[in-house]
Design an enzyme around this catalytic site. Structure first.
Site, short mmCIF file in Angstrom:
data_model
loop_
_atom_site.label_atom_id
_atom_site.label_comp_id
_atom_site.label_asym_id
_atom_site.label_seq_id
_atom_site.Cartn_x
_atom_site.Cartn_y
_atom_site.Cartn_z
N ASP A 88 0.61 -1.80 0.18
CA ASP A 88 0.43 0.00 0.00
C ASP A 88 1.02 1.11 0.09
O ASP A 88 2.44 1.37 0.04
CB ASP A 88 -0.98 -0.16 1.31
CG ASP A 88 -0.45 0.20 2.44
OD1 ASP A 88 1.14 -0.54 2.96
OD2 ASP A 88 -0.84 0.72 3.72
N GLU A 153 -0.13 -1.00 6.07
CA GLU A 153 1.31 -0.17 6.88
C GLU A 153 1.10 1.26 6.90
O GLU A 153 1.23 1.84 7.82
CB GLU A 153 2.93 -0.43 5.77
CG GLU A 153 3.88 -0.67 7.31
CD GLU A 153 4.22 1.10 7.73
OE1 GLU A 153 4.93 1.59 8.59
OE2 GLU A 153 3.90 2.03 6.09
N ASP A 180 12.19 -1.74 3.77
CA ASP A 180 11.51 0.04 3.73
C ASP A 180 11.77 1.01 4.80
O ASP A 180 11.74 1.24 5.55
CB ASP A 180 10.17 -0.62 5.15
CG ASP A 180 8.71 0.40 4.32
OD1 ASP A 180 9.03 1.07 4.05
OD2 ASP A 180 8.12 0.29 5.39
N THR A 315 -17.68 34.99 4.02
CA THR A 315 -17.52 35.32 5.65
C THR A 315 -18.65 34.37 6.37
O THR A 315 -19.82 34.34 6.35
CB THR A 315 -17.91 36.85 5.61
OG1 THR A 315 -18.92 37.23 4.65
CG2 THR A 315 -16.74 37.98 5.76
N HIS A 427 6.32 10.07 1.63
CA HIS A 427 4.93 10.53 1.49
C HIS A 427 4.71 11.91 1.19
O HIS A 427 4.10 13.09 1.77
CB HIS A 427 4.46 10.42 3.23
CG HIS A 427 4.59 9.46 4.22
ND1 HIS A 427 4.58 9.12 5.08
CD2 HIS A 427 5.19 8.47 3.45
CE1 HIS A 427 5.02 7.74 5.53
NE2 HIS A 427 4.87 7.48 4.36
N1 BES Z 1 8.77 3.53 5.05
C1 BES Z 1 8.35 4.49 6.24
C2 BES Z 1 9.17 4.14 7.60
C3 BES Z 1 10.47 5.28 6.80
C4 BES Z 1 10.42 6.32 7.25
C5 BES Z 1 11.53 4.58 6.87
C6 BES Z 1 11.83 6.86 6.94
C7 BES Z 1 12.51 4.84 6.99
C8 BES Z 1 12.58 6.45 6.96
C9 BES Z 1 6.73 4.17 6.53
O1 BES Z 1 6.31 2.71 5.55
C10 BES Z 1 6.53 4.87 6.71
O2 BES Z 1 6.12 5.86 6.46
N2 BES Z 1 5.42 4.34 8.05
C11 BES Z 1 4.47 5.48 8.57
C12 BES Z 1 3.19 4.70 9.94
C13 BES Z 1 2.51 5.01 10.28
C14 BES Z 1 1.51 5.84 9.02
C15 BES Z 1 1.43 4.80 11.09
C16 BES Z 1 5.17 6.56 9.61
O3 BES Z 1 6.15 6.25 10.28
O4 BES Z 1 4.46 7.73 9.49
ZN ZN Z 2 5.16 5.42 4.30
#
Ligand code: BES
Ligand code: ZN
Length: 455
Positions: A88, A153, A180, A315, A427
């Site tokens: 995902d 995840e 990851d 407003t 993200h």
């Molecule tokens: N891959 C990331 C975690 C990560 C980010 C590891 C940057 C190393 C460097 C993972 O998929 C992630 O983003 N996890 C989320 C979990 C949350 C949505 C519960 C996070 O950390 O925000």
């Molecule tokens: Zn992530």
């Protein structure tokens, strides 16, 4: 080994083309209108797993998005390694900031761009293709393998973590291979040995029964969005200290040795400020940047909703407003306890004339694992063989919520061998993954699995 490398290199084009098919699937787990798409990504991986000779491959329902399971258990006496990753992805907004559409993977300057490239589809594929190569060249795998790839995840593994608890026999293993994570810097391959936990929540502030004319009613009543601002302003003080009573109670203080170890990675402030173009760093007073990110809890508002967001002016006193909030946790903070503390505090500071509703979304516990074991040593050796550099062992401020469950329930050693880079924009708009890291990640994993098997 040469033949395995040769096979991987000869198949680069296909490894990219197939990955692109997966990247085109809009598997945003948080968006329920995309549930069918999310499932498609799971089915894509299911097919691929079957093709490379993994057995017992199937999609298993969890109550949320399905997990993909598969195994190959014909290496008696060798360790059993669970391969974990997620199919995902995060939502794609703001869409207008993308240089190429998020679900149309595109190559620019030696990198592939698209949602889910670095986090985590390409990284998942590095394992599938490493095992494919080993199977093709040797007709077998060097160790026992179980796959556990999930589809929520990015939404906190709310169904998949309990699934691990309920199906621990099926998932029993010696180590969990997870790609990851990202490198600490572009030049330094990295193995992560600690992740922060997370507690994610949402607050809705309710005021009048309908939106009102802000002139006719302005000055007479509390505006829910003004209340949101007042509440948020009281969450932290000027020094970045979280004001929620009890928030720090369970925090294990940093030791002098940890502080020395964090300092040894150097001062990252200049590089970070240049990359994300901000004029100053900010955070809890008395701690360095890396101490704050790796060893201290943090609190961030992730979004504010309510009121008029359209073009021009309107407003209005909105009938409601609210915000989403995440806290990052360190040992021994517990996600649900933190939610209760924050919710109690928010209720206590909610201004008169409006009311507040709190909702817990999901969470995960922090995790920190020993690094002096055979599996981490094998991963480090594999990195060194393929990238020519021995990797650093560092912590990470982000979360992979299910990792703590693997440690607690399966008693298995996580090996966080990631191939992302710090500027992959995960993200964010324009997420990317370097082609070199993708291809070499496949090779590194192949070497790692051979080492797991005792090569
Ligand atoms: N891959 C990331 C975690 C990560 C980010 C590891 C940057 C190393 C460097 C993972 O998929 C992630 O983003 N996890 C989320 C979990 C949350 C949505 C519960 C996070 O950390 O925000
Ligand atoms: Zn992530």
């Amino acid at each position: 080994m040469e033949q395995v490398f040769l096979y991987i290199r000869e198949n680069r084009e296909r490894h990219l083309a197939e990955l692109f098919e997966l990247l085109r699937i809009q598997s945003i787990s948080a968006d329920s209108t995309k549930n069918a798409e999310t499932r498609k990504a799971g089915e894509f991986i299911e097919r691929l797993m079957k093709r490379i000779g993994i057995e017992n491959v199937r999609l298993i329902e969890t109550g949320g998005h399905p997990v993909v399971y598969g195994d190959w258990l014909h290496a008696p006496g060798k360790p059993t390694v669970l391969v974990y990753g997620h199919y995902d992805v995060q939502p794609v907004d703001p869409l207008s900031e993308w240089e190429s559409p998020p679900f149309e993977p595109t190559i620019r300057d030696g990198a592939m761009y698209g949602r889910g490239t670095s986090d985590d589809k390409a990284q998942v594929m590095t394992h599938l293709y490493a095992l494919e190569a080993l199977m093709k060249v040797n007709g077998r795998l060097p160790c026992n393998i179980k796959f556990f790839l999930e589809g929520e995840e990015e939404s906190g593994s709310a169904h998949t973590a309990p699934f691990v608890v309920e199906n621990s026999d099926m998932l029993l293993c010696d180590a969990v291979a997870i790609s990851d994570t990202a490198w600490y810097s572009r030049q330094v391959p990295t193995i992560v040995y600690a992740l922060r936990g997370l507690s994610y929540m949402e607050f809705k502030v309710k005021g009048p029964v309908r939106d009102l004319h802000s002139g006719s009613y302005g000055g007479m009543i509390m505006n829910p969005l003004n209340a949101v601002g007042r509440i948020i302003s009281k969450l932290q003080d000027e020094d970045g200290h979280v004001l929620v009573p009890g928030f720090y109670d369970d925090v294990v203080p940093l030791t002098d040795e940890e502080r020395r170890e964090f300092a040894a990675v150097g001062d990252p402030d200049g590089e970070i400020m240049a990359d994300i173009r901000i004029p100053a760093m900010w955070g809890e007073k008395g701690y360095t940047t890396m101490e704050r990110n790796w060893g201290r809890p943090s609190l961030d508002v992730n979004g504010i909703f309510g009121g008029f967001q359209g073009e021009g002016g309107k407003t209005v006193i909105p009938s409601f407003g609210g915000f989403k909030l995440s806290t990052r946790l360190v040992p021994n903070q517990k996600p649900e306890k933190i939610f209760r503390l924050v919710a109690d505090y928010v209720r206590s500071i909610c201004p008169p004339g409006v009311s507040v509703e709190a909702k817990y979304h999901h969470g995960g516990e922090p995790v920190s694992v020993p690094t002096d074991n055979f599996f981490i040593e094998s991963a480090r050796g594999a990195f060194a063989e393929v990238f020519g550099k021995r990797p650093a062992l560092v912590r990470e401020g982000a979360s992979i919520p299910i990792t703590a469950t693997f440690v607690q329930v399966l008693k298995a050693a996580p090996v966080l061998i990631g191939y992302g880079l710090p500027d992959d924009h995960i993200h964010s708009p324009n997420e990317k993954m370097e082609l070199e890291n993708y291809y070499k990640g496949i090779e590194t994993n192949a070497v790692m699995y051979l080492k797991f098997g005792g090569r």
